[in-house]
Design a protein around this motif. Structure first.
Motif, PDB file in Angstrom:
ATOM      1  N   SER A 218       6.038 -32.027  -5.821  1.00 36.35           N
ATOM      2  CA  SER A 218       5.214 -30.885  -6.230  1.00 36.35           C
ATOM      3  C   SER A 218       5.081 -29.951  -5.033  1.00 36.35           C
ATOM      4  N   ILE A 219       5.482 -28.714  -5.210  1.00 40.67           N
ATOM      5  CA  ILE A 219       5.407 -27.716  -4.146  1.00 40.67           C
ATOM      6  C   ILE A 219       4.224 -26.810  -4.456  1.00 40.67           C
ATOM      7  N   ALA A 220       3.142 -27.005  -3.703  1.00 38.85           N
ATOM      8  CA  ALA A 220       1.880 -26.325  -3.998  1.00 38.85           C
ATOM      9  C   ALA A 220       1.690 -25.140  -3.061  1.00 38.85           C
ATOM     10  N   THR A 221       1.874 -23.938  -3.588  1.00 39.67           N
ATOM     11  CA  THR A 221       1.720 -22.734  -2.779  1.00 39.67           C
ATOM     12  C   THR A 221       1.530 -21.524  -3.677  1.00 39.67           C
ATOM     13  N   HIS A 222       0.808 -20.512  -3.155  1.00 34.91           N
ATOM     14  CA  HIS A 222       0.691 -19.226  -3.832  1.00 34.91           C
ATOM     15  C   HIS A 222       1.572 -18.184  -3.157  1.00 34.91           C
ATOM     16  N   ASP A 223       2.308 -18.599  -2.152  1.00 32.60           N
ATOM     17  CA  ASP A 223       3.121 -17.706  -1.326  1.00 32.60           C
ATOM     18  C   ASP A 223       4.446 -17.407  -2.035  1.00 32.60           C
ATOM     19  N   HIS A 224       4.592 -16.191  -2.527  1.00 34.32           N
ATOM     20  CA  HIS A 224       5.812 -15.868  -3.283  1.00 34.32           C
ATOM     21  C   HIS A 224       7.053 -15.877  -2.401  1.00 34.32           C
ATOM     22  N   HIS A 225       6.890 -15.667  -1.101  1.00 33.84           N
ATOM     23  CA  HIS A 225       8.048 -15.754  -0.203  1.00 33.84           C
ATOM     24  C   HIS A 225       8.567 -17.194  -0.151  1.00 33.84           C
ATOM     25  N   ILE A 226       7.661 -18.147  -0.057  1.00 36.92           N
ATOM     26  CA  ILE A 226       8.048 -19.561  -0.063  1.00 36.92           C
ATOM     27  C   ILE A 226       8.680 -19.921  -1.399  1.00 36.92           C
ATOM     28  N   ILE A 227       8.068 -19.486  -2.483  1.00 39.32           N
ATOM     29  CA  ILE A 227       8.589 -19.793  -3.827  1.00 39.32           C
ATOM     30  C   ILE A 227      10.000 -19.253  -3.996  1.00 39.32           C
ATOM     31  N   ASP A 228      10.236 -18.020  -3.565  1.00 34.58           N
ATOM     32  CA  ASP A 228      11.583 -17.440  -3.675  1.00 34.58           C
ATOM     33  C   ASP A 228      12.589 -18.223  -2.835  1.00 34.58           C
ATOM     34  N   ALA A 229      12.170 -18.662  -1.657  1.00 36.79           N
ATOM     35  CA  ALA A 229      13.057 -19.440  -0.791  1.00 36.79           C
ATOM     36  C   ALA A 229      13.389 -20.786  -1.423  1.00 36.79           C
ATOM     37  N   PHE A 246       6.414 -26.460  -9.260  1.00 31.12           N
ATOM     38  CA  PHE A 246       5.510 -25.633  -8.472  1.00 31.12           C
ATOM     39  C   PHE A 246       4.086 -25.922  -8.919  1.00 31.12           C
ATOM     40  N   GLN A 247       3.150 -25.805  -7.982  1.00 26.62           N
ATOM     41  CA  GLN A 247       1.733 -25.958  -8.291  1.00 26.62           C
ATOM     42  C   GLN A 247       0.947 -24.809  -7.674  1.00 26.62           C
ATOM     43  N   MET A 248      -0.090 -24.398  -8.375  1.00 23.36           N
ATOM     44  CA  MET A 248      -1.061 -23.438  -7.840  1.00 23.36           C
ATOM     45  C   MET A 248      -2.448 -23.871  -8.277  1.00 23.36           C
ATOM     46  N   LEU A 249      -3.448 -23.272  -7.658  1.00 25.23           N
ATOM     47  CA  LEU A 249      -4.831 -23.578  -7.983  1.00 25.23           C
ATOM     48  C   LEU A 249      -5.296 -22.788  -9.201  1.00 25.23           C
ATOM     49  N   TYR A 250      -6.168 -23.391  -9.954  1.00 27.64           N
ATOM     50  CA  TYR A 250      -6.780 -22.743 -11.111  1.00 27.64           C
ATOM     51  C   TYR A 250      -7.479 -21.455 -10.664  1.00 27.64           C
ATOM     52  N   GLY A 251      -7.197 -20.365 -11.387  1.00 28.56           N
ATOM     53  CA  GLY A 251      -7.848 -19.096 -11.091  1.00 28.56           C
ATOM     54  C   GLY A 251      -7.112 -18.212 -10.104  1.00 28.56           C
ATOM     55  N   PHE A 252      -5.967 -18.685  -9.596  1.00 29.36           N
ATOM     56  CA  PHE A 252      -5.206 -17.909  -8.613  1.00 29.36           C
ATOM     57  C   PHE A 252      -3.834 -17.548  -9.177  1.00 29.36           C
ATOM     58  N   THR A 269      -1.001 -26.689 -12.789  1.00 31.90           N
ATOM     59  CA  THR A 269      -2.155 -26.022 -12.184  1.00 31.90           C
ATOM     60  C   THR A 269      -3.186 -27.064 -11.762  1.00 31.90           C
ATOM     61  N   TYR A 270      -3.687 -26.920 -10.554  1.00 32.58           N
ATOM     62  CA  TYR A 270      -4.730 -27.805 -10.022  1.00 32.58           C
ATOM     63  C   TYR A 270      -6.065 -27.341 -10.593  1.00 32.58           C
ATOM     64  N   VAL A 271      -6.666 -28.177 -11.444  1.00 34.91           N
ATOM     65  CA  VAL A 271      -7.858 -27.795 -12.196  1.00 34.91           C
ATOM     66  C   VAL A 271      -9.068 -28.595 -11.722  1.00 34.91           C
ATOM     67  N   PRO A 272      -9.924 -28.001 -10.895  1.00 40.49           N
ATOM     68  CA  PRO A 272     -11.143 -28.683 -10.458  1.00 40.49           C
ATOM     69  C   PRO A 272     -12.292 -28.421 -11.424  1.00 40.49           C
ATOM     70  N   PHE A 273     -13.162 -29.414 -11.588  1.00 36.23           N
ATOM     71  CA  PHE A 273     -14.344 -29.207 -12.405  1.00 36.23           C
ATOM     72  C   PHE A 273     -15.451 -30.137 -11.930  1.00 36.23           C
ATOM     73  N   GLY A 274     -16.674 -29.855 -12.354  1.00 37.91           N
ATOM     74  CA  GLY A 274     -17.791 -30.728 -12.020  1.00 37.91           C
ATOM     75  C   GLY A 274     -18.912 -30.006 -11.294  1.00 37.91           C
ATOM     76  N   GLN A 275     -20.008 -30.718 -11.118  1.00 33.16           N
ATOM     77  CA  GLN A 275     -21.183 -30.170 -10.438  1.00 33.16           C
ATOM     78  C   GLN A 275     -20.951 -29.995  -8.942  1.00 33.16           C
ATOM     79  N   ASP A 276     -20.066 -30.794  -8.371  1.00 35.86           N
ATOM     80  CA  ASP A 276     -19.864 -30.803  -6.920  1.00 35.86           C
ATOM     81  C   ASP A 276     -18.822 -29.766  -6.487  1.00 35.86           C
TER      82      ASP A 276
END
Length: 302
Positions: A218-229, A246-252, A269-276
């Motif tokens: 899993s390649i986790a990045t929002h960097d389009h330069h990295i993704i293109d490479a 590819f992975q990205m964070l929820y909301g980004f 997509t990395y999906v966080p939830f909860g009170q914390d």
């Protein structure tokens, strides 16, 4: 920029503010990047992602766990989330921090909690990703991973490119499913690269090494330069698309997430939830200070 990053990382470690945040609800812009505080709201978000051809790795948020009672409560919540994934039939797996299930309480206690979680996930054919935390927890995290791998194959972890030792760790985990990230904590120069340029260079280097290894990545990045490479490297080296995602964070960068899925790349997509949610949100502000605008707009609108 570095002062801003350090400021928000310091805030993320403040337990008093974390406790207060549970009473605030998802304010200060956090609702943009956290998929609710309960399973039902999170599942709604996951189903929307699935409808667009996107999978999810779910993080039942939890930090500052220093008692067995808190760790057992967190474990129960994680097991409940696993059951919900099975019952709702969504395309999803889970990401778990070891400190949430007792690593700072007792190593053996944490390992037994993880054995129960991974065993339950195996019964549902669900993968468990052990999130990598700060450097002080790194070796124990790898030790627990190797202990779990003796009995289970539905578990993996994260490699952070800002650490000097990551290339060696990568070599030792060639047959284990991994997520590659740049890294979200503040580490000393004795153990990590400090400049964005060095971190980015090492990240791309590790990705290329990893894509030539046998296990899923899993390649986790929002960097389009990295993704293109990565796209270019995979094509030039005939690396099949079912070997990585590819992975990205929820909301980004939601539009880019959909675009990559439509192009036929596996996407999660990395999906966080909860009170914390507090510590997680502060680290997102540290990584991308422009997200401070989310908090300011939220405050003004109240």
């Amino acid at each position: 920029m570095s002062l801003t990053r350090d400021f928000f990382i310091a805030l993320s470690k403040n337990q008093l503010l974390n406790n207060g945040a549970k009473k605030w609800g998802l304010k200060l812009g956090a609702s943009k990047v956290v998929a609710g505080t309960d399973i039902n709201s999170m599942m709604k978000s996951v189903k929307e992602l699935n409808a667009n051809g996107i999978g999810a790795t779910i993080d039942n948020l939890g930090e500052f766990v220093y008692s067995k009672e808190e760790a057992l409560e967190a474990k129960a919540s994680i097991l409940e989330t696993l059951e919900a994934i099975q019952q709702h039939g969504v395309t999803a797996h889970m990401s778990i921090k070891l400190t949430q299930v007792g690593l700072d309480v007792d190593y053996k206690f944490c390992l037994e909690n993880m054995r129960e979680i991974v065993a339950a996930a195996a019964n549902y054919a669900i993968f468990i990703n052990i999130d990598m935390e700060d450097y002080s927890h790194l070796q124990q995290t790898l030790d627990i991973l190797h202990a779990l791998l003796e009995d289970y194959d539905n578990v993996g972890t994260v490699i952070q490119s800002y650490l000097y030792r990551s290339e060696k760790d990568l070599e030792n985990l060639q047959n284990v499913r991994l997520r590659l990230v740049k890294g979200a904590y503040k580490e000393l120069s004795e153990v990590s690269y400090q400049s964005k340029q060095d971190i980015d260079m090492n990240y791309l280097k590790l990705i290329k090494l990893r894509l030539q290894q046998p296990a899923f990545t899993s390649i986790a990045t929002h960097d389009h330069h990295i993704i293109d490479a990565v796209k270019k490297f995979a094509k030039e080296n005939s690396i099949p698309r079912d070997r990585f995602e590819f992975q990205m964070l929820y909301g980004f960068r939601s539009d880019m997430q959909k675009e990559l899925a439509e192009e036929g790349y596996a996407f999660t997509t990395y999906v966080p939830f909860g009170q914390d949610w507090y510590g997680y949100y502060m680290r997102r502000l540290a990584e991308r200070p422009q997200n401070i605008n989310l908090a300011l707009k939220s405050l003004v609108s109240k």
